[in-house]
Structures are given as C-alpha cells and as structure tokens.
Design a protein around this motif. Structure first.
Motif, short mmCIF file in Angstrom:
data_model
loop_
_atom_site.label_atom_id
_atom_site.label_comp_id
_atom_site.label_asym_id
_atom_site.label_seq_id
_atom_site.Cartn_x
_atom_site.Cartn_y
_atom_site.Cartn_z
N CYS A 75 6.46 -1.20 3.60
CA CYS A 75 6.69 -0.02 2.46
C CYS A 75 8.22 0.10 2.20
N ILE A 76 8.38 -0.13 0.99
CA ILE A 76 9.64 0.13 0.39
C ILE A 76 10.42 1.20 0.96
N CYS B 10 5.28 1.16 -6.44
CA CYS B 10 5.94 0.08 -6.78
C CYS B 10 5.48 -0.83 -7.77
N CYS C 144 3.52 -3.34 0.36
CA CYS C 144 2.62 -3.10 1.57
C CYS C 144 1.35 -3.73 1.38
N CYS D 253 4.32 8.16 -2.45
CA CYS D 253 4.31 6.79 -3.03
C CYS D 253 5.02 6.47 -4.02
S1 SF4 Z 1 5.27 -0.29 -0.69
FE1 SF4 Z 1 5.11 2.11 -0.01
S2 SF4 Z 1 5.81 3.11 -1.93
FE2 SF4 Z 1 5.20 0.85 -2.61
S3 SF4 Z 1 3.36 1.05 -3.38
FE3 SF4 Z 1 3.20 0.48 -1.22
S4 SF4 Z 1 3.09 2.49 -0.21
FE4 SF4 Z 1 3.50 3.01 -2.27
#
Ligand code: SF4
Ligand SMILES: Cc1cc2nc3c(=O)[nH]c(=O)nc-3n(C[C@H](O)[C@H](O)[C@H](O)COP(=O)(O)OP(=O)(O)OC[C@H]3O[C@@H](n4cnc5c(N)ncnc54)[C@H](O)[C@@H]3O)c2cc1C
Length: 481
Positions: free
Chosen positions: A112-113, A54, A59, A51
C-alpha cells in the motif's frame, strides 16, 4: 455520527489508521472468545477514507488472489457494503477468514502506497468488516440468506477435490462457479482443514468458518466427510467413478519432533494433537465435551511460528499458571505474525529466546522438566535467517509438566503412498507445476501445503484457484502437456 462522514472531513492525511478493538488481555486469558472485536461501521468508513484510490494500486499486486482492493474500498466509502463484499467474493470465497488470519502486513498492506510515509490502509480489517456485517445481518434476520441467489445448477462434468482446507475449498468453489459438479472428500468429521482443527477459536471463531463453508456449499459443492482417500477410496477409484480430474490438497498435517531424549514421556504433545484436541474435539469446553487433554500448570511450547503461539495461548486459557515459549532464534526471526507476537506477550507468555531444548526429563513416566541450551546467532542459512548455534556449557532446566512441540509439520504420506507413480520431493511433498498445479499423472492436480510445505491460508487459496482454471482447461480440451 456516520451521517457526518464525508470526504472533506476525512482528508486522508488527517486520519490515523483505525485501531482494532480488542478484549482486554486480563479478561481474554480466561475465555476462548475472539480476541479482536472487529470494526464498527464508523471505524470502517474512517479507515476506508484513508485510501487515496491510487491510479496504479500496488495493493492488488500484493494480494495472492488479486482482490480488487481499490474498488471494494471505494464501495465501502460509498456505504455500498453488500457490493463491496461481492467485489471481494469475485476473487476470494473466504473473506471473513482471510480478513482475520492472512498476513496482510507481508502482502497487500506491505505494498500500500501509504506505507511509505505512514501506516498502510487496514485492508484486512475492512475485508473482515464487510464479511462480518453480512453474517450479522443474516443472523438478525435483516437480510435473507445472503448467497441464495448465487446457487446455480452444476451441469458440467464431475471433479474431485481431496482435502477441505483453504486450497480445496477454493478450488471447489471456483470449479462449481464454472458449472462443474464438485465433490470434496475430507478425512476428518468436519470440513475446513487447519481452519477448524488448528487455528484456535480466539483467533478464528468456528462459526465464521462454518458460515463461509456454507457459502461454498451454496455454490453446489458437495462435501463428504470421514472419507480418507488412499484408504477408503483410491485416486484410481475416483477416475473409475467418473471424476474427470482430481485436485489433491491434503495439507501438511504430519507433526515433526526434535528427536531428543524424553519426547515419549506422558505430557509431551505435538502442537497438532494438542490443538486438535482443544479446537476440533472441544477439550476446552470440559465438562460439556469430555475430550481428555493434559492441561498442565507449567507448560513449555517449543517453536516460534503461529502454531507455537496458538499452542501457548491455548495452554494459558486452559489454566496454565506459567507458559514458556522456547525459540532458538531471536524475536526478529520469529515467523509468526507481528500482531500475534504482540498478543502473546500481552497475555503473559514468557519468551525464552535464543534457547533450544536438548532433553525432556521425566519423573514416574511424566514430564518433570525441560533441559535447554542457550543459542547464539551465526551467519544466515538457506532461509536467509541467521543460523542458531549452541553455546557450549550453557544448559539450564525449566520445571514444566507439559511440553508442546511446534517446530513444523510435513506432508502426511497416507494418500501419497497409495499413488505409486506420483512424483514427490525428497521431503514427501507432491511435485506440482507452481502455475497450474499439474502433477506427473494425467488429470491429477495438487496445491496448498501438500505442495509447498506449511505456508499460509492465502497461498493455499491461490493454488486452489490456479488449479481450478487449469482443470477446466484440461477437461474442456483434453490436452495434458
Ligand atoms: S495502495 Fe493503499 S491507498 Fe492505494 S488503492 Fe491500495 S489500499 Fe488504497
Ligand atoms: C495452528 C496453525 C495456525 C496457523 N495460523 C495461520 C495464520 O494465522 N495465517 C495463515 O495464513 N496461515 C496460518 N497457518 C497455515 C495455514 O493454515 C495453512 O497454510 C493452510 O491451512 C493450508 O491449507 P491446505 O488447504 O493446503 O491444507 P489444510 O488446511 O491442512 O487442509 C488439508 C485437509 O486435507 C485433509 N486430508 C488430509 N489427508 C487426507 C486424505 N487422505 N483424504 C481426505 N482428506 C485428507 C485434512 O484432514 C485437512 O482437512 C496456520 C497453521 C496452523 C497449523
């Protein structure tokens, strides 16, 4: 090994998504133990380090109950597992269950990015890890009963919840946290709704469900089982008994049949009955439990959702040599979770796609074969999926001794028919405000499958949560508009 884990070592680009350890398919078709085995601490740490924290975490927006995913994963990275669990519980009282059965691939993980270029962070598996970790520690006596500190006195007014599935449990937990005296009335002898009578042990162990229900009880929620509201007590009786508001969450427990010839033969089940006999009534533990169930050596299951797959995999574990899954569209249109489709295939269930039953043929009153017709896909229908159309003259027979119908469920009219002025849709679902769950009757709220039709655990939980907020506001202000 875990001591060595640090940010440098786990640069996000270098870590592949951690696979979930699983029971071998050959072995698992002979038992009802859970298929997926859960992460180890090291797996969880490795996954958490993927992770990237971000600044604008998408998410969270993908989660129907808005768990602060970024923060709980950060706490896992710091090995603050208890705090991570507390962070989840701020928004979700059933993390071990959601970690197992929520369709994360369509929700938080979809947003999720990382999923743009790579596989998303395994958010559900991390949620499950911290919840399971606590249960294990309590069981081993390493930790005191984890939630003893959260129990508090419920001193505000009395509220009633009807039905103890995920919608009712969540609504009850939220109201208890606010200080209300909550009673959940449940028709069956065990609380949990579909989580106990529908989803099989090998996907969601009942011990896990029980522990999460214990947590909700520890908040002060009282659960009265064997209470069929609409028969033993009416909603009017509840108001007369001093309940200030009522939340209806009676689910979608009424099975549908196809209306084809032969559905009244011995050996034809609705998936609801079949799964209830196996899960709730423990038919799979014969002879320890003597609930009768026709096991069948050749079983046909009709449908393509989670319910159909659960039925097919149950039949296999009960000893069927051959299990066919008959679905009228192609695999792409199957509503079941991808992971479940994969597990079902691994377990040797034969998919008969683009096929639909037209008749069940009997011998001496028992199922002998199922006659199907081949289908082709036409233009998309209202659901956005391509409409299945029969191919004339393409009928074929499959020899089977049990047929399980898993083509959908609707609302059970037992309660709704006892409330004459309650507004329903043409399908018998309760009409309720999608934001706050208000029905057309003052003080009566509704949410979960009884409103939406058969949906998902997390959507039912979201509805319970929203209704709890609205119930509190209504009780405090007396305003109903
Ligand atoms: S979008 Fe994915 S990478 Fe970004 S904070 Fe959420 S779980 Fe983590
Ligand atoms: C076999 C199966 C597998 C599924 N798999 C998944 C999955 O993997 N992931 C997912 O997200 N969703 C899954 N679902 C869907 C999910 O379980 C439901 O959407 C969810 O349980 C709905 O929650 P609910 O609280 O609205 O109702 P339910 O869980 O149906 O609970 C309703 C409760 O109300 C009780 N009740 C009914 N009438 C009365 C009455 N008159 N008085 C008192 N009590 C009453 C019932 O006994 C029941 O306990 C599955 C469903 C089934 C059937």
């Amino acid at each position: 090994m875990t001591e060595k884990i640090n940010k440098k070592e786990f640069k996000k680009e270098k870590i592949p998504r951690m696979a979930m350890p699983e029971q071998d398919p050959e072995k698992r078709i002979r038992n009802f133990n859970e298929v997926t085995l859960g992460y180890t601490e090291e797996d969880a740490l490795r996954e958490a380090f993927r992770c990237i924290q971000c600044r604008n975490p998408k998410c969270i927006k993908g989660c129907p109950v808005e768990i602060d995913i970024k923060s709980f994963i950060k706490l896992i990275k710091e090995k603050k597992f208890d705090e991570a669990l507390e962070k989840i519980r701020e928004k979700n009282g059933l993390p071990a269950m959601c970690g197992r059965v929520c369709p994360q691939e369509d929700q938080c993980e979809k947003e999720c990015i990382l999923s743009i270029k790579d596989e998303p962070v395994a958010i559900g598996r991390l949620e499950r890890y911290v919840a399971d970790r606590e249960m294990k520690q309590v069981a081993e006596g390493i930790k005191e009963c984890a939630w003893s500190e959260v129990t508090k006195k419920c001193t505000r007014g009395k509220v009633a919840v009807i039905g103890s599935g995920p919608a009712g449990l969540t609504c009850g937990a939220e109201l208890a946290r606010m200080g209300y005296r909550v009673t959940i009335f449940e028709a069956l002898h065990k609380p949990g709704g579909v989580l106990v009578y529908g989803i099989p042990e090998f996907r969601l162990p009942k011990e896990v469900v029980q522990k999460e229900i214990d947590y909700i009880k520890s908040l002060g929620v009282k659960i009265e089982v064997n209470m069929v509201i609409g028969k033993i007590l009416t909603i009017d009786d509840l108001f007369k008994n001093g309940f200030k508001a009522v939340f209806i969450s009676t689910g979608a427990g009424l099975p549908y049949f196809m209306g084809i010839p032969g559905e009244n033969l011995n050996g034809v089940y609705s998936a609801n009955e079949y799964l209830t006999r196996s899960n709730l009534m423990k038919a799979y533990r014969f002879p320890e439990c003597d609930t009768p169930i026709v096991k069948g050596l050749r079983v046909a299951v009709v449908g393509g959702g989670n319910v159909a797959l659960d039925s097919a995999r149950t039949a296999k574990r009960l000893g069927a040599e051959k299990v066919y899954l008959i679905y009228r569209r192609s695999e792409k249109e199957m509503p079941a979770r991808d992971e479940e489709v994969e597990h079902t295939r691994e377990e040797g269930i034969e998919f008969k796609l683009l096929a639909s039953p037209v008749e069940i043929i009997g011998k001496n009153g028992w199922v002998d074969k199922i006659r199907c017709i081949k289908m082709k896909l036409g233009e998309p229908d209202d659901s956005g999926r391509r409409r299945p159309l029969p191919v004339e003259g393409s009928e074929f027979d499959i020899g089977v001794d049990v047929v399980i119908m898993a083509i959908g469920q609707g609302p059970n009219p037992l309660l709704t028919s006892s409330v004459p002025h309650l507004e329903l849709t043409k399908w018998g679902n309760i009409k309720a405000d999608p934001v706050n769950g208000k029905t057309n009757i003052e003080g009566v709220f509704a949410g979960g499958d009884i409103v939406t039709g058969a949906a998902t655990v997390i959507l039912a939980m979201g509805a319970g949560k929203n209704a709890a907020k609205a119930m509190d506001e209504y009780i405090r202000t007396g305003i109903w508009q």
